[in-house]
Write a protein that holds these residues in place. Structure first.
Motif, PDB file in Angstrom:
ATOM      1  N   PHE A   1     -10.415  16.930  23.261  1.00  0.00           N
ATOM      2  CA  PHE A   1     -10.165  17.681  22.040  1.00  0.00           C
ATOM      3  C   PHE A   1      -9.269  16.828  21.124  1.00  0.00           C
ATOM      4  O   PHE A   1      -8.433  16.046  21.587  1.00  0.00           O
ATOM      5  CB  PHE A   1      -9.481  19.015  22.344  1.00  0.00           C
ATOM      6  CG  PHE A   1     -10.298  19.920  23.238  1.00  0.00           C
ATOM      7  CD1 PHE A   1     -11.282  20.721  22.692  1.00  0.00           C
ATOM      8  CD2 PHE A   1     -10.084  19.948  24.604  1.00  0.00           C
ATOM      9  CE1 PHE A   1     -12.036  21.554  23.506  1.00  0.00           C
ATOM     10  CE2 PHE A   1     -10.838  20.768  25.414  1.00  0.00           C
ATOM     11  CZ  PHE A   1     -11.820  21.570  24.874  1.00  0.00           C
ATOM     12  N   LYS A   2      -9.438  17.057  19.824  1.00  0.00           N
ATOM     13  CA  LYS A   2      -8.671  16.273  18.863  1.00  0.00           C
ATOM     14  C   LYS A   2      -7.185  16.667  18.856  1.00  0.00           C
ATOM     15  O   LYS A   2      -6.310  15.840  18.691  1.00  0.00           O
ATOM     16  CB  LYS A   2      -9.256  16.442  17.462  1.00  0.00           C
ATOM     17  CG  LYS A   2     -10.652  15.862  17.314  1.00  0.00           C
ATOM     18  CD  LYS A   2     -11.167  16.045  15.894  1.00  0.00           C
ATOM     19  CE  LYS A   2     -12.574  15.463  15.752  1.00  0.00           C
ATOM     20  NZ  LYS A   2     -13.108  15.628  14.369  1.00  0.00           N
TER      21      LYS A   2
ATOM     22  N   VAL B   1      -7.800  23.503  21.844  1.00  0.00           N
ATOM     23  CA  VAL B   1      -8.075  23.808  23.263  1.00  0.00           C
ATOM     24  C   VAL B   1      -8.244  25.309  23.422  1.00  0.00           C
ATOM     25  O   VAL B   1      -7.339  26.073  23.052  1.00  0.00           O
ATOM     26  CB  VAL B   1      -6.926  23.287  24.156  1.00  0.00           C
ATOM     27  CG1 VAL B   1      -7.190  23.647  25.602  1.00  0.00           C
ATOM     28  CG2 VAL B   1      -6.769  21.791  23.982  1.00  0.00           C
ATOM     29  N   PRO B   2      -9.385  25.782  23.919  1.00  0.00           N
ATOM     30  CA  PRO B   2      -9.580  27.239  24.082  1.00  0.00           C
ATOM     31  C   PRO B   2      -8.795  27.760  25.291  1.00  0.00           C
ATOM     32  O   PRO B   2      -8.252  26.998  26.095  1.00  0.00           O
ATOM     33  CB  PRO B   2     -11.090  27.349  24.290  1.00  0.00           C
ATOM     34  CG  PRO B   2     -11.476  26.063  24.918  1.00  0.00           C
ATOM     35  CD  PRO B   2     -10.565  25.014  24.330  1.00  0.00           C
ATOM     36  N   ALA B   3      -8.756  29.066  25.376  1.00  0.00           N
ATOM     37  CA  ALA B   3      -8.104  29.700  26.518  1.00  0.00           C
ATOM     38  C   ALA B   3      -8.908  29.431  27.793  1.00  0.00           C
ATOM     39  O   ALA B   3     -10.152  29.338  27.767  1.00  0.00           O
ATOM     40  CB  ALA B   3      -7.951  31.200  26.272  1.00  0.00           C
TER      41      ALA B   3
ATOM     42  N   TYR C   1      -5.848  17.088  27.524  1.00  0.00           N
ATOM     43  CA  TYR C   1      -6.804  17.605  26.542  1.00  0.00           C
ATOM     44  C   TYR C   1      -7.418  16.477  25.720  1.00  0.00           C
ATOM     45  O   TYR C   1      -8.424  16.675  25.050  1.00  0.00           O
ATOM     46  CB  TYR C   1      -6.124  18.617  25.615  1.00  0.00           C
ATOM     47  CG  TYR C   1      -5.114  18.033  24.656  1.00  0.00           C
ATOM     48  CD1 TYR C   1      -5.500  17.655  23.369  1.00  0.00           C
ATOM     49  CD2 TYR C   1      -3.791  17.847  25.026  1.00  0.00           C
ATOM     50  CE1 TYR C   1      -4.594  17.108  22.492  1.00  0.00           C
ATOM     51  CE2 TYR C   1      -2.879  17.309  24.154  1.00  0.00           C
ATOM     52  CZ  TYR C   1      -3.270  16.936  22.878  1.00  0.00           C
ATOM     53  OH  TYR C   1      -2.360  16.395  22.007  1.00  0.00           O
ATOM     54  N   ASN C   2      -6.820  15.294  25.776  1.00  0.00           N
ATOM     55  CA  ASN C   2      -7.360  14.145  25.060  1.00  0.00           C
ATOM     56  C   ASN C   2      -7.308  12.931  26.006  1.00  0.00           C
ATOM     57  O   ASN C   2      -6.502  12.019  25.827  1.00  0.00           O
ATOM     58  CB  ASN C   2      -6.545  13.893  23.790  1.00  0.00           C
ATOM     59  CG  ASN C   2      -7.182  12.842  22.907  1.00  0.00           C
ATOM     60  OD1 ASN C   2      -8.341  12.455  23.108  1.00  0.00           O
ATOM     61  ND2 ASN C   2      -6.445  12.346  21.916  1.00  0.00           N
TER      62      ASN C   2
ATOM     63  N   TYR D   1     -12.112   8.191  31.504  1.00  0.00           N
ATOM     64  CA  TYR D   1     -11.984   9.346  32.390  1.00  0.00           C
ATOM     65  C   TYR D   1     -13.020  10.428  32.098  1.00  0.00           C
ATOM     66  O   TYR D   1     -13.119  11.398  32.826  1.00  0.00           O
ATOM     67  CB  TYR D   1     -10.580   9.952  32.274  1.00  0.00           C
ATOM     68  CG  TYR D   1      -9.508   9.092  32.901  1.00  0.00           C
ATOM     69  CD1 TYR D   1      -9.253   9.156  34.269  1.00  0.00           C
ATOM     70  CD2 TYR D   1      -8.751   8.210  32.122  1.00  0.00           C
ATOM     71  CE1 TYR D   1      -8.272   8.350  34.835  1.00  0.00           C
ATOM     72  CE2 TYR D   1      -7.780   7.417  32.686  1.00  0.00           C
ATOM     73  CZ  TYR D   1      -7.536   7.487  34.054  1.00  0.00           C
ATOM     74  OH  TYR D   1      -6.573   6.698  34.627  1.00  0.00           O
ATOM     75  N   LEU D   2     -13.752  10.271  31.019  1.00  0.00           N
ATOM     76  CA  LEU D   2     -14.799  11.246  30.690  1.00  0.00           C
ATOM     77  C   LEU D   2     -16.075  10.926  31.467  1.00  0.00           C
ATOM     78  O   LEU D   2     -16.368   9.773  31.791  1.00  0.00           O
ATOM     79  CB  LEU D   2     -15.067  11.233  29.186  1.00  0.00           C
ATOM     80  CG  LEU D   2     -13.909  11.667  28.279  1.00  0.00           C
ATOM     81  CD1 LEU D   2     -14.292  11.500  26.817  1.00  0.00           C
ATOM     82  CD2 LEU D   2     -13.496  13.102  28.578  1.00  0.00           C
ATOM     83  N   PHE D   3     -16.882  11.970  31.760  1.00  0.00           N
ATOM     84  CA  PHE D   3     -18.133  11.810  32.509  1.00  0.00           C
ATOM     85  C   PHE D   3     -19.217  11.288  31.583  1.00  0.00           C
ATOM     86  O   PHE D   3     -19.332  11.740  30.430  1.00  0.00           O
ATOM     87  CB  PHE D   3     -18.582  13.139  33.112  1.00  0.00           C
ATOM     88  CG  PHE D   3     -17.784  13.551  34.324  1.00  0.00           C
ATOM     89  CD1 PHE D   3     -16.812  12.711  34.854  1.00  0.00           C
ATOM     90  CD2 PHE D   3     -18.012  14.775  34.945  1.00  0.00           C
ATOM     91  CE1 PHE D   3     -16.079  13.085  35.957  1.00  0.00           C
ATOM     92  CE2 PHE D   3     -17.293  15.155  36.036  1.00  0.00           C
ATOM     93  CZ  PHE D   3     -16.315  14.315  36.554  1.00  0.00           C
TER      94      PHE D   3
END
Length: 788
Positions: free
Chosen positions: A385-386, A391-393, A350-351, A356-358
């Motif tokens: 996410f911080k 983190v959403p469902a 989640y972080n 690794y981010l696009f």
């Protein structure tokens, strides 16, 4: 010494007299025996009559007198007034020898028959007036039959048929050389009626009102007059109806057999043993027992005794359980465990780390492969996410769990023998590209000069000059060998398509700009050819046929204005909608234009020599994308969004409909021999059609990663090229054999990717050099490139 006898006899009613006897001797003997028997027993009737009294009478109302010798032998009959049977027999024999004598004898015998018939009728009347009794006198008198009453009035008999000709079922042409056509019941010749010529028949047809109902009897040659009843019967037979009008074919059905079930059987015969069926319950019991014996659940006496002997012996037990003993109790032996998913890495975090981010480019590429998710590097896009609380469902949790359970449920997880097949074995063996030379491999020239994307390109038939049309509203003419721009023609609108006339004797370029079609003389090459082209386009021919309003409202032919004449424009053909494509016929006199927004007038065919236009279709079959002329036959190809229709221009009918199974057709090109068609589509496919084989594609090629804009066949070499929005021009080998049993050889050869991409557009058009194995391509980067 002769004696005279007078005889009165009781005879039955006279039967129809036979005119022809078997022989004269037999008739004399029969008559003599009857007379002698009458003399011996005058009171007894020796005939088989029914008691009707009749008398033999002569014509002179005297008794019959016969002469005999002293011993009582019959000599002859006295009296005149009728011919004997001997005379009839002799006349019958003489008919075959002399035709004239036969006619006379026939008249004579006819008179004698009439006299005898009259005498017989008189005697019958007397017998009716004076009834006599039988020999004993106690029998009743049998009344005579009424001659006015028809004998077979109440019954059907074959004697009623009036068949005059007795020759039977023989070919009647056997009598063509004779004067007669057969024989009647009296063995007399039936003379043919006189025949008239065609003039007599024509006069009868005019004068006789009943000529139409007169037919000729083939047996007698006589003409038969058909009555109204006969004609009505013939009509009913011709119409397939029942001949009898009184017959009711829809009469109510008579139920001969009752549908009620009788309580008592009709016959009391005991049933046969084979009619007994075994009991259903016993049958099931037997089948269960047989199944138990097969499965070993039920055992015979011998098997039971054998098991008892085995139990009486020593018993052994395993000290430890084996590794497979528990698995053998399962129904699935040696199962394969379900595959486990890989452990999550940094991208699933989640972080995740920034690397690794696009970035924007990778995100755009990931969204671009939405229709082909299997080509993506990751099945998800990493997010940051911080904290874990933010983190959403997971939105696709339920669907993913369902698919996972479905995979586990449907997977058999059993060991299977895997075939070791090499990938090279599955790939068809194609010839090496080195063996298929020549074909273009490198970029040789770049033609620069346009300021906007170049949509179309065309080459002169001799291969010296090149014409291009662009969105910068200009048409440029280039020299191929040097890459120099010779002439630039400015237009009022965007140039959608340009096409050089394939006729080498004319120097004409068709330019589609906006809703106008310009016929331009480029003024390059042979000056004599340029002058000849100007003379051809200078004067408009006189039209003999008046054009319809439907054509006049769709297209108008006009001569170019002086300002356009200086640029080289000679004729302007104004359409009522924007033109997308223009194509020439192989001979150079006809050209076709396409207006996708024109509905049923989307496609127009123009004739240059007569300056007139035609609308080939009255109804719209779809949104027309492009059209094409067949190089050899008078056929016209029309491509809509999904299908291609082939029309015969001579018969004006649809020949074939090709099914592409594609979303949108972009262009098409036909092989120089005319038997194969190449189609490009916006859904990244190229379709090869064998027109003699089927209406479905012979081969579907997916060589490009984006929409295919254009395809083109080479006129001399077995080559074809395709241009796509992925900035690539793919050159392929396409050999078509004269042997119909041998399939075309299609081999991709070279991928040429030198164009630059501008606003999702790549290569817009490709075209081949008419002589050399060179290919030209136009792109959105405002350039024209030559590959050799």
């Amino acid at each position: 010494m002769a004696k005279k006898l007078t005889i009165k006899r009781k005879v039955k009613e006279p039967e129809p007299q036979k005119e022809v006897s078997d022989s004269p001797e037999s008739s004399d003997n029969e008559e003599e025996e009857d007379l002698l028997q009458a003399v011996k027993d005058p009171g007894e009737d020796s005939s088989d009559d029914e008691g009707i009294d009749q008398e033999y009478q002569t014509d002179s109302s005297e008794d019959l007198e016969f002469e005999s010798d002293g011993e009582g032998n019959f000599l002859s009959r006295k009296g005149a007034g009728g011919s004997s049977a001997d005379d009839d027999d002799e006349s019958a024999e003489e008919e075959d020898d002399d035709e004239d004598e036969s006619d006379a004898d026939a008249e004579k015998s006819g008179k004698s028959k009439d006299e005898e018939t009259a005498t017989t009728s008189k005697s019958s009347k007397k017998s009716q007036e004076k009834p006599t009794s039988s020999k004993n006198g106690g029998a009743s008198v049998v009344p005579a039959r009424d001659p006015s009453k028809v004998e077979y009035a109440d019954s059907d008999t074959s004697d009623e048929e009036d068949i005059r000709n007795t020759v039977g079922n023989i070919p009647m042409h056997w009598y063509d050389e004779y004067k007669h056509i057969g024989y009647d019941w009296d063995a007399k010749k039936i003379i043919k009626p006189p025949k008239g010529d065609q003039i007599d028949d024509f006069l009868r047809k005019i004068e006789d009102p009943n000529f139409w109902r007169t037919v000729k009897d083939p047996l007698t040659g006589q003409e038969v007059f058909l009555t109204d009843a006969d004609i009505a019967l013939i009509k009913r037979i011709n119409l397939g109806r029942i001949p009898n009008e009184e017959h009711d074919e829809y009469a109510p059905w008579i139920e001969w057999f009752t549908s009620e079930v009788e309580k008592m059987p009709i016959k009391n015969v005991p049933d046969h043993k084979r009619s007994f069926l075994p009991s259903g319950s016993e049958k099931k019991t037997v089948s269960r027992m047989v199944h138990a014996l097969k499965m070993g659940w039920m055992k015979t006496t011998e098997e039971v005794e054998r098991e008892k002997q085995e139990k009486r012996g020593p018993k052994f037990y395993m000290l430890w359980e084996t590794d497979t003993s528990r698995e053998q109790m399962r129904r699935i032996h040696d199962p394969v465990s379900a595959p486990k998913r890989d452990l999550p890495g940094h991208t699933e975090s989640y972080n995740p780390p920034p690397e690794y981010l696009f970035d924007a480019k990778e995100a755009k590429e990931w969204h671009k492969l939405k229709d082909e998710p299997h080509k993506r590097k990751l099945h998800f896009m990493p997010q940051k996410f911080k904290s874990l609380r933010e983190v959403p469902a997971y939105s696709r949790y339920l669907r993913e769990r369902f698919l996972r359970c479905l995979d586990l449920y449907l997977c058999p997880r059993a060991k299977r023998v895997k075939l070791n097949i090499d990938a090279e074995y599955l790939i068809p063996k194609l010839p090496s590209p080195r063996d298929l030379q020549p074909f273009p491999t490198v970029e040789s020239l770049v033609y620069r000069g346009h300021t906007d994307l170049v949509r179309s390109v065309s080459v002169e038939p001799k291969g010296e000059y090149l014409v291009s049309g662009s969105d910068d509203k200009t048409v440029k003419i280039w020299e191929i060998a040097t890459g120099r721009c010779i002439r630039t023609i400015e237009t009022e609108d965007v140039v959608r398509c340009v096409a050089w006339c394939p006729n080498a004797k004319l120097s004409i370029i068709a330019v589609a700009t906006g809703s106008r079609l310009l016929l331009v003389n480029p003024k390059v090459g042979d000056k004599l050819l340029v002058r000849k082209t100007d003379d051809l386009l200078a004067e408009a021919p006189v039209l003999d046929v008046i054009e319809s309003e439907r054509i006049k409202t769709a297209v108008q032919w006009t001569t170019a204005e002086p300002a356009d004449q200086e640029k080289g424009v000679r004729v302007v053909i104004t359409h009522f909608k924007p033109i997308r494509q223009v194509t020439w016929h192989g001979r150079g006199d006809y050209l076709a234009t396409v207006m996708p927004e024109g509905a049923n007038r989307s496609a127009l065919i123009h004739q240059l020599s007569k300056r007139r236009s035609q609308i080939p279709f009255s109804k719209s079959k779809g949104l027309i994308q492009c059209v094409l002329f067949h190089p050899v036959k008078p056929c016209f190809f029309v491509a809509t969004q999904h299908n291609i229709r082939i029309y015969d221009l001579v018969k004006q009918e649809l020949i074939k409909k090709l099914l592409t199974n594609s979303k949108w057709i972009s262009g098409m090109s036909i092989h120089p021999k005319g038997d194969n068609l190449l189609v490009s589509t916006y859904d990244k496919k190229m379709l090869w059609f064998d027109l003699d084989l089927s209406t479905k594609p012979y081969q579907t090629m997916r060589l490009h990663r984006n929409a295919v804009r254009s395809v083109a066949f080479h006129l001399r070499y077995p080559l074809f090229a395709s241009g796509s929005d992925d900035q690539a021009v793919i050159v392929s080998h396409g050999m078509v054999y004269n042997d119909l049993l041998q399939n075309p050889l299609i081999v991709p050869l070279k991928k040429l990717q030198t164009h630059e991409k501008r606003e999702e557009f790549g290569v817009l058009d490709v075209n081949w050099h008419p002589v050399q194995p060179w290919v030209f391509s136009t792109g959105a980067d405002c350039t024209i490139r030559l590959y050799t």
